[in-house]
Design an enzyme around this catalytic site. Structure first.
Site, PDB file in Angstrom:
ATOM      1  N   ARG A   1     -75.202  19.731  38.015  1.00  0.00           N
ATOM      2  CA  ARG A   1     -75.252  18.411  38.641  1.00  0.00           C
ATOM      3  C   ARG A   1     -75.275  17.367  37.537  1.00  0.00           C
ATOM      4  O   ARG A   1     -75.840  17.590  36.470  1.00  0.00           O
ATOM      5  CB  ARG A   1     -76.480  18.298  39.543  1.00  0.00           C
ATOM      6  CG  ARG A   1     -76.492  19.369  40.642  1.00  0.00           C
ATOM      7  CD  ARG A   1     -77.585  19.129  41.647  1.00  0.00           C
ATOM      8  NE  ARG A   1     -77.723  20.270  42.555  1.00  0.00           N
ATOM      9  CZ  ARG A   1     -76.964  20.470  43.626  1.00  0.00           C
ATOM     10  NH1 ARG A   1     -75.999  19.621  43.923  1.00  0.00           N
ATOM     11  NH2 ARG A   1     -77.164  21.525  44.404  1.00  0.00           N
TER      12      ARG A   1
ATOM     13  N   ASP B   1     -70.142  16.705  48.588  1.00  0.00           N
ATOM     14  CA  ASP B   1     -69.996  15.258  48.703  1.00  0.00           C
ATOM     15  C   ASP B   1     -70.227  14.524  47.384  1.00  0.00           C
ATOM     16  O   ASP B   1     -69.526  13.566  47.065  1.00  0.00           O
ATOM     17  CB  ASP B   1     -70.924  14.712  49.796  1.00  0.00           C
ATOM     18  CG  ASP B   1     -72.388  15.071  49.568  1.00  0.00           C
ATOM     19  OD1 ASP B   1     -72.682  15.932  48.718  1.00  0.00           O
ATOM     20  OD2 ASP B   1     -73.251  14.482  50.253  1.00  0.00           O
TER      21      ASP B   1
ATOM     22  N   ASP C   1     -73.143  24.409  52.809  1.00  0.00           N
ATOM     23  CA  ASP C   1     -73.751  23.628  53.890  1.00  0.00           C
ATOM     24  C   ASP C   1     -72.772  23.214  54.990  1.00  0.00           C
ATOM     25  O   ASP C   1     -73.197  22.855  56.086  1.00  0.00           O
ATOM     26  CB  ASP C   1     -74.410  22.366  53.328  1.00  0.00           C
ATOM     27  CG  ASP C   1     -75.633  22.682  52.487  1.00  0.00           C
ATOM     28  OD1 ASP C   1     -76.349  23.640  52.827  1.00  0.00           O
ATOM     29  OD2 ASP C   1     -75.872  21.988  51.488  1.00  0.00           O
TER      30      ASP C   1
ATOM     31  N   THR D   1     -68.924  24.202  49.384  1.00  0.00           N
ATOM     32  CA  THR D   1     -70.360  24.055  49.608  1.00  0.00           C
ATOM     33  C   THR D   1     -70.762  24.912  50.798  1.00  0.00           C
ATOM     34  O   THR D   1     -70.063  24.926  51.818  1.00  0.00           O
ATOM     35  CB  THR D   1     -70.753  22.590  49.872  1.00  0.00           C
ATOM     36  OG1 THR D   1     -72.082  22.532  50.375  1.00  0.00           O
ATOM     37  CG2 THR D   1     -69.824  21.921  50.863  1.00  0.00           C
TER      38      THR D   1
ATOM     39  N   ASP E   1     -71.181  20.490  55.250  1.00  0.00           N
ATOM     40  CA  ASP E   1     -71.644  19.156  55.637  1.00  0.00           C
ATOM     41  C   ASP E   1     -70.645  18.038  55.364  1.00  0.00           C
ATOM     42  O   ASP E   1     -71.014  16.863  55.383  1.00  0.00           O
ATOM     43  CB  ASP E   1     -72.959  18.842  54.918  1.00  0.00           C
ATOM     44  CG  ASP E   1     -72.846  18.935  53.396  1.00  0.00           C
ATOM     45  OD1 ASP E   1     -71.803  19.385  52.894  1.00  0.00           O
ATOM     46  OD2 ASP E   1     -73.817  18.562  52.713  1.00  0.00           O
TER      47      ASP E   1
ATOM     48  N   GLY F   1     -73.776  22.382  43.692  1.00  0.00           N
ATOM     49  CA  GLY F   1     -74.275  23.725  43.996  1.00  0.00           C
ATOM     50  C   GLY F   1     -73.147  24.736  44.057  1.00  0.00           C
ATOM     51  O   GLY F   1     -72.043  24.432  44.508  1.00  0.00           O
TER      52      GLY F   1
ATOM     53  N   ARG G   1     -80.449  20.623  54.518  1.00  0.00           N
ATOM     54  CA  ARG G   1     -81.356  19.468  54.536  1.00  0.00           C
ATOM     55  C   ARG G   1     -80.970  18.455  55.600  1.00  0.00           C
ATOM     56  O   ARG G   1     -81.822  17.912  56.293  1.00  0.00           O
ATOM     57  CB  ARG G   1     -81.381  18.797  53.157  1.00  0.00           C
ATOM     58  CG  ARG G   1     -82.146  19.573  52.100  1.00  0.00           C
ATOM     59  CD  ARG G   1     -82.325  18.741  50.844  1.00  0.00           C
ATOM     60  NE  ARG G   1     -81.065  18.325  50.268  1.00  0.00           N
ATOM     61  CZ  ARG G   1     -80.368  19.040  49.403  1.00  0.00           C
ATOM     62  NH1 ARG G   1     -80.811  20.221  49.017  1.00  0.00           N
ATOM     63  NH2 ARG G   1     -79.222  18.598  48.912  1.00  0.00           N
TER      64      ARG G   1
END
Length: 320
Positions: free
Chosen positions: A72, A103, A128, A126, A130, A11, A172
């Site tokens: 992706r 990741d 996120d 990213t 995360d 992303g 998510r």
């Protein structure tokens, strides 16, 4: 090392262009040839590689997204697909690679490095936030500030109509965008996948606040914490107060990167080139306590993200 390449994968995130710029200019300053891989790993296996120079990265530091484009590539888990990528790098005489992504990007980097002995530096890009090994990822700060702007705008309308707003943001499995935006935007309720919540209590709290004169409230929902329409319907029925849903979607991915993300991108990009120049082992670059760090891809894969419960408790206290 004389010839390196850079790609963005997964992303997109604000600050990726600033990071590419830092990699390109740092490489050129070190008398290294620098190439850009278009469309991430998907482009790499097809040999979509272009030479970059100083002018290639002019006037991009303020732009969101990535001018190299991204994609992706689930097929990259296959070692024969990885071999195509290794062959493409070899065909251009490229000795090292900088990858910017999340990741999935790092898993691909680890496999490509281990299976084909290619020096790869990973930069966390990213929204996120995360990745457990680093305090912050490039793009997270910009995404949070974009959400804060939405919160400010929604409050005006919700207050005017005596309504509750439920704003769904990305996340998510990681609720950092919701948490940080909720604290900074003064949201009354923050729903994240890491913490259980009670909709009956939320509905009761909203009803009580209405009775004491507070006729609008803000709920921030990380997408992985529940289904927005079902939550809104339930709270509306239980509280008697109309809950309006806004799905922020891809708007939070774009936009001009903040100062924080631009500086972070510059630090990460420069460090990546310095490591390749000195023939360092493949690794991921991150930041801890405002210091740039390096961590092996193996350690990155093992690290478990820890949710900031202390900040979550702050959000709860300040919403009372």
């Amino acid at each position: 090392m004389e010839r390196i390449a850079v790609l963005t994968s997964g992303g997109d995130a604000p600050g990726m262009n600033a990071c590419i710029r830092a990699v390109v200019r740092s490489a050129l300053n070190n008398k290294m040839d620098i190439y850009g891989v278009e469309r991430g790993y998907a482009g790499l296996i097809k040999g979509e590689i272009v030479r970059l120079g100083h002018r290639s990265v002019s006037d991009i530091i303020h732009k969101g997204g990535t001018f190299l484009k991204t994609a992706r590539c689930p097929d990259f888990k296959d070692i024969e697909v990885q071999r195509l990528a290794a062959d493409a790098l070899s065909a251009y005489g490229i000795d090292g690679l900088v990858v910017i992504g999340g990741d999935g990007t790092f898993r691909g980097a680890k496999d490509l490095s281990n299976n084909f002995n290619i020096k790869i530096m990973g930069i966390p890009g990213t929204i996120d936030n995360d990745l457990a090994y680093t305090d912050f990822t490039v793009g997270f700060d910009t995404a949070v500030n974009t959400v804060i702007g939405a919160i400010n705008n929604l409050r005006d309308t919700m207050h005017s109509h005596d309504r509750v707003s439920l704003l769904e943001v990305m996340g998510r499995s990681c609720g950092d965008i919701a948490l940080y935006a909720g604290v900074a935007g003064g949201a009354e309720y923050v729903l994240v996948p890491e913490i259980e919540y009670d909709l009956d209590k939320i509905a009761s709290s909203i009803k009580k606040s209405y009775l004491r004169g507070k006729t609008s409230n803000m709920i921030i929902l990380a997408e992985g914490a529940g289904k927005r329409d079902e939550i809104a319907k339930y709270v509306t029925e239980k509280s008697g107060i109309n809950v309006k849903v806004t799905n922020f979607g891809y708007i939070q991915r774009g936009g001009s990167p903040t100062m924080f993300d631009r500086v972070l991108a510059a630090r990460f990009g420069s460090k990546a080139v310095d490591l390749l120049k000195n023939d360092a082992d493949s690794c991921a670059i991150g930041i801890k306590d405002n210091k740039v760090i390096t961590v092996s891809f193996e350690e990155v894969a093992k690290a478990k993200k820890t949710f900031d419960k202390e900040l979550y408790n702050v959000a709860h206290v300040l919403s009372l």
